[in-house]
Design a protein around this motif. Structure first.
Motif, mmCIF file in Angstrom:
data_model
loop_
_atom_site.group_PDB
_atom_site.id
_atom_site.type_symbol
_atom_site.label_atom_id
_atom_site.label_comp_id
_atom_site.label_asym_id
_atom_site.label_seq_id
_atom_site.Cartn_x
_atom_site.Cartn_y
_atom_site.Cartn_z
ATOM 1 N N ASN A 127 0.622 -1.571 -0.067
ATOM 2 C CA ASN A 127 0.236 0.228 0.533
ATOM 3 C C ASN A 127 0.632 1.802 0.004
ATOM 4 O O ASN A 127 1.752 1.049 1.099
ATOM 5 C CB ASN A 127 -1.042 -0.152 1.004
ATOM 6 N N ILE A 128 0.863 2.094 -1.032
ATOM 7 C CA ILE A 128 1.664 3.350 -0.878
ATOM 8 C C ILE A 128 0.473 4.601 -0.905
ATOM 9 O O ILE A 128 -0.830 4.686 -1.242
ATOM 10 C CB ILE A 128 1.964 3.737 -2.544
ATOM 11 N N TYR A 129 0.851 5.567 0.485
ATOM 12 C CA TYR A 129 0.111 6.850 0.595
ATOM 13 C C TYR A 129 1.039 7.735 0.187
ATOM 14 O O TYR A 129 1.992 7.915 0.525
ATOM 15 C CB TYR A 129 -0.091 6.884 2.105
ATOM 16 N N ILE A 130 0.654 8.335 -1.455
ATOM 17 C CA ILE A 130 2.281 9.638 -1.474
ATOM 18 C C ILE A 130 1.005 10.893 -1.639
ATOM 19 O O ILE A 130 0.146 11.295 -1.937
ATOM 20 C CB ILE A 130 2.214 8.929 -2.982
ATOM 21 N N GLY A 131 1.390 11.917 -0.828
ATOM 22 C CA GLY A 131 1.795 13.290 -0.950
ATOM 23 C C GLY A 131 1.960 13.614 -2.347
ATOM 24 O O GLY A 131 3.197 13.523 -3.527
ATOM 25 N N ILE A 132 1.652 15.030 -3.061
ATOM 26 C CA ILE A 132 1.894 14.802 -4.352
ATOM 27 C C ILE A 132 1.680 16.714 -4.253
ATOM 28 O O ILE A 132 2.037 17.147 -5.522
ATOM 29 C CB ILE A 132 0.728 14.372 -5.984
ATOM 30 N N GLY A 133 2.007 17.366 -2.858
ATOM 31 C CA GLY A 133 2.077 18.796 -3.361
ATOM 32 C C GLY A 133 3.431 19.035 -3.626
ATOM 33 O O GLY A 133 4.892 17.923 -3.885
ATOM 34 N N GLY A 134 3.975 20.485 -4.086
ATOM 35 C CA GLY A 134 5.410 21.337 -4.294
ATOM 36 C C GLY A 134 6.285 20.294 -5.662
ATOM 37 O O GLY A 134 7.524 20.358 -6.095
ATOM 38 N N SER A 135 5.177 20.162 -6.493
ATOM 39 C CA SER A 135 6.257 19.475 -7.456
ATOM 40 C C SER A 135 6.970 20.598 -8.642
ATOM 41 O O SER A 135 7.046 21.945 -8.589
ATOM 42 C CB SER A 135 4.659 18.771 -8.775
ATOM 43 N N ALA A 136 7.419 19.862 -9.861
ATOM 44 C CA ALA A 136 9.007 21.275 -10.135
ATOM 45 C C ALA A 136 8.234 20.394 -12.104
ATOM 46 O O ALA A 136 8.300 21.282 -12.818
ATOM 47 C CB ALA A 136 10.296 20.356 -10.241
ATOM 48 N N THR A 137 6.988 19.037 -12.345
ATOM 49 C CA THR A 137 6.728 19.569 -13.128
ATOM 50 C C THR A 137 5.337 20.281 -13.855
ATOM 51 O O THR A 137 4.927 20.464 -13.068
ATOM 52 C CB THR A 137 6.598 17.883 -13.147
ATOM 53 N N ASN A 138 5.760 19.300 -15.137
ATOM 54 C CA ASN A 138 3.891 19.642 -15.646
ATOM 55 C C ASN A 138 4.137 18.908 -16.742
ATOM 56 O O ASN A 138 3.987 19.086 -17.638
ATOM 57 C CB ASN A 138 3.427 21.269 -16.207
ATOM 58 N N ASP A 139 3.837 17.719 -16.345
ATOM 59 C CA ASP A 139 4.392 16.416 -17.510
ATOM 60 C C ASP A 139 2.635 15.400 -17.741
ATOM 61 O O ASP A 139 3.315 14.006 -18.737
ATOM 62 C CB ASP A 139 5.765 15.496 -17.595
ATOM 63 N N GLY A 140 2.006 15.768 -16.667
ATOM 64 C CA GLY A 140 0.745 14.596 -17.038
ATOM 65 C C GLY A 140 0.694 13.749 -16.777
ATOM 66 O O GLY A 140 0.703 12.327 -16.333
ATOM 67 N N GLY A 141 2.028 13.639 -16.303
ATOM 68 C CA GLY A 141 2.187 12.231 -15.404
ATOM 69 C C GLY A 141 3.325 11.366 -15.791
ATOM 70 O O GLY A 141 3.687 9.840 -16.286
ATOM 71 N N ILE A 142 3.439 11.884 -17.143
ATOM 72 C CA ILE A 142 4.389 10.801 -18.548
ATOM 73 C C ILE A 142 5.469 10.508 -18.212
ATOM 74 O O ILE A 142 6.330 9.113 -18.063
ATOM 75 C CB ILE A 142 4.114 11.151 -20.157
ATOM 76 N N GLY A 143 6.375 11.211 -16.964
ATOM 77 C CA GLY A 143 7.447 10.663 -15.960
ATOM 78 C C GLY A 143 7.511 9.597 -16.162
ATOM 79 O O GLY A 143 7.904 8.466 -16.006
ATOM 80 N N PHE A 144 6.688 9.778 -14.478
ATOM 81 C CA PHE A 144 6.047 8.510 -13.776
ATOM 82 C C PHE A 144 5.630 7.316 -14.153
ATOM 83 O O PHE A 144 5.992 6.532 -13.901
ATOM 84 C CB PHE A 144 5.389 8.585 -13.351
ATOM 85 N N ALA A 145 4.441 7.173 -15.804
ATOM 86 C CA ALA A 145 4.041 6.084 -16.118
ATOM 87 C C ALA A 145 5.284 5.919 -17.195
ATOM 88 O O ALA A 145 5.270 4.902 -17.184
ATOM 89 C CB ALA A 145 3.424 6.624 -17.522
ATOM 90 N N SER A 146 6.368 6.434 -17.920
ATOM 91 C CA SER A 146 7.739 5.891 -18.035
ATOM 92 C C SER A 146 7.930 5.159 -17.331
ATOM 93 O O SER A 146 9.152 3.444 -17.528
ATOM 94 C CB SER A 146 8.240 6.779 -18.866
ATOM 95 N N ALA A 147 8.396 5.510 -16.411
ATOM 96 C CA ALA A 147 8.819 4.342 -15.018
ATOM 97 C C ALA A 147 8.604 2.943 -14.942
ATOM 98 O O ALA A 147 9.225 2.165 -14.433
ATOM 99 C CB ALA A 147 9.361 5.108 -13.895
ATOM 100 N N ILE A 148 7.110 3.203 -14.731
ATOM 101 C CA ILE A 148 6.846 2.116 -14.134
ATOM 102 C C ILE A 148 6.475 1.210 -15.475
ATOM 103 O O ILE A 148 5.808 0.169 -15.781
ATOM 104 C CB ILE A 148 5.021 2.380 -13.854
ATOM 105 N N GLY A 149 6.873 1.323 -17.091
ATOM 106 C CA GLY A 149 6.172 0.300 -18.138
ATOM 107 C C GLY A 149 5.921 1.018 -19.176
ATOM 108 O O GLY A 149 5.585 0.562 -19.939
ATOM 109 N N VAL A 150 5.493 2.115 -18.933
ATOM 110 C CA VAL A 150 5.073 3.016 -19.876
ATOM 111 C C VAL A 150 5.686 3.188 -20.363
ATOM 112 O O VAL A 150 6.121 4.028 -21.033
ATOM 113 C CB VAL A 150 3.957 4.303 -19.565
ATOM 114 N N GLU A 151 5.412 2.888 -22.408
ATOM 115 C CA GLU A 151 5.652 3.411 -23.832
ATOM 116 C C GLU A 151 4.922 4.918 -24.540
ATOM 117 O O GLU A 151 3.713 4.112 -24.829
ATOM 118 C CB GLU A 151 6.332 2.673 -24.945
ATOM 119 N N PHE A 152 5.793 5.391 -24.934
ATOM 120 C CA PHE A 152 5.316 6.494 -25.340
ATOM 121 C C PHE A 152 5.947 6.783 -26.556
ATOM 122 O O PHE A 152 7.390 6.623 -27.471
ATOM 123 C CB PHE A 152 5.211 7.809 -24.816
#
Length: 378
Positions: A127-152
């Motif tokens: 179980n993961i609880y994640i806070g998502i404040g204070g980001s430097a990004t505006n990538d729509g989550g594609i970086g996160f998605a790429s790390a978990i195996g999604v291909e663009f």
């Protein structure tokens, strides 16, 4: 008699633990050893959440190597208790990780956040609880998605680097290679931002400027985000762009919903549930909460409002001891707070108030408890 301390930290001057220690000493002084004192370190899902929750749950801090928003290797820390992980995306993808002169919003992504989540899951977390404040990004989550195996992929089927600069080049999204660990996980996003992904109140137009995007860049990001989300929603067979919180953390909220079916919840509500707060305050005569500055915004997902709400449900008086009171702070008296007690007791500068925060809190608490004692004598 039982008194519970459930205060947020006073940023830059007092931790939740310090407040609890002051509480034990002052309560003992005024009521003797007959009064039970319970300290529950609190946070609302934002900065300081990992440390507070790990202390409250007697967990441990875990360090891992991840990529920062520009792809540079750094160490990030998250918390673990049992098979649960508590983390802040800012540890891997936060704006404080990049000096202002180095910021390139079209190249910054959330890849490191995905790496941090996978690290936890590969080490037994369920179980993961994640806070998502204070980001430097505006990538729509594609970086996160790429790390978990999604291909663009582009129009020629070539794999693209998952950065906003490539939004417009996305022609296809392959989700068949998502790591099984994350598919089987329960992921809860602690977020009180309600912005949608696109439009005047969306991720780019509301938060883009503070991340370094000028007018022209915001136009590129908004158009690119719209192109990407059209393909992503069609691929995942779900619509997220209009959901509350999809625009949080530069659209990471949307990516988490799309690719791992994450659940979005209020930060303070989630923290209170993890802590089993209702159970811990049973039988209390008084709950004392607080934060550095309380104002009308404190009613929206901050520690005092969450603690006061639960206390009210259990018919337990709740007092907020705070560093200062701002605009319309009294609105919280309608949400369950019985009283608000500022620590500042004279005209002084902010630096003086912060430097003497411990002593000022002690004095404010002593005044509060002496009033309580008068009521008990009556």
């Amino acid at each position: 008699m039982k008194i519970v301390f459930a205060s947020d930290s006073f940023k830059g001057s007092l931790t939740s633990r310090q407040i609890g220690n002051i509480g034990k000493n002052v309560v003992s002084e005024i009521f003797g050893n007959e009064c039970e004192v319970v300290n529950i370190p609190m946070a609302d899902g934002g900065e300081g959440t990992v440390e507070s929750l790990i202390e409250a749950m007697e967990g441990e801090l875990v360090e891992c190597q991840v990529s920062d928003p520009l792809g540079r290797k750094i160490s990030a820390t998250y918390g673990r208790f049992g098979n649960n992980a508590i983390m802040e995306m800012s540890a891997a993808s936060g704006i404080t990780l990049i000096e202002e002169k180095d910021r390139e919003i079209l190249k910054q992504n959330t890849y490191g956040t995905g790496e941090m989540m996978l690290h936890a899951l590969r080490n037994g977390v369920k179980n993961i609880y994640i806070g998502i404040g204070g980001s430097a990004t505006n990538d729509g989550g594609i970086g996160f998605a790429s790390a978990i195996g999604v291909e663009f992929l582009d129009s020629e089927g070539k794999k693209l680097e998952a950065i906003p600069e490539n939004f417009k080049n996305i022609n296809e999204i392959n989700i068949s290679k998502i790591h099984p660990e994350i598919i089987d996980a329960n992921i809860t996003v602690m977020c009180d931002v309600t912005n949608p992904l696109l439009g005047p109140t969306g991720a780019t137009n509301v938060f883009g400027e503070q991340k370094g995007a000028d007018v022209g860049t915001r136009k590129i990001l908004e158009e690119g985000m719209a192109h990407y989300i059209n393909i992503a929603e069609n691929t995942a067979q779900k619509s997220v762009r209009y959901e509350k919180g999809s625009g949080a953390a530069g659209g990471l909220g949307a990516g988490l919903k799309l690719f791992v079916d994450a659940k979005m919840c209020s930060g303070i509500t989630t923290i209170l549930e993890i802590l089993k707060f209702q159970e811990k305050i049973k039988g209390a005569s008084l709950v004392i909460t607080g934060e550095g500055r309380i104002d009308y915004q404190s009613a929206f997902g901050k520690v005092p409002s969450g603690v006061a709400r639960v206390s009210k449900e259990m018919n337990i008086p709740c007092v907020a001891i705070v560093g200062s009171m701002g605009r319309d702070a009294e609105t919280l008296l309608n949400l369950g707070l019985s009283a608000i007690v500022p620590t500042v007791n004279a005209i002084m500068s902010l630096s003086d108030a912060m430097e003497n925060a411990e002593k000022l809190y002690e004095l404010a608490l002593r005044r509060t408890l002496r009033l309580l004692k008068i009521n008990m004598q009556d």
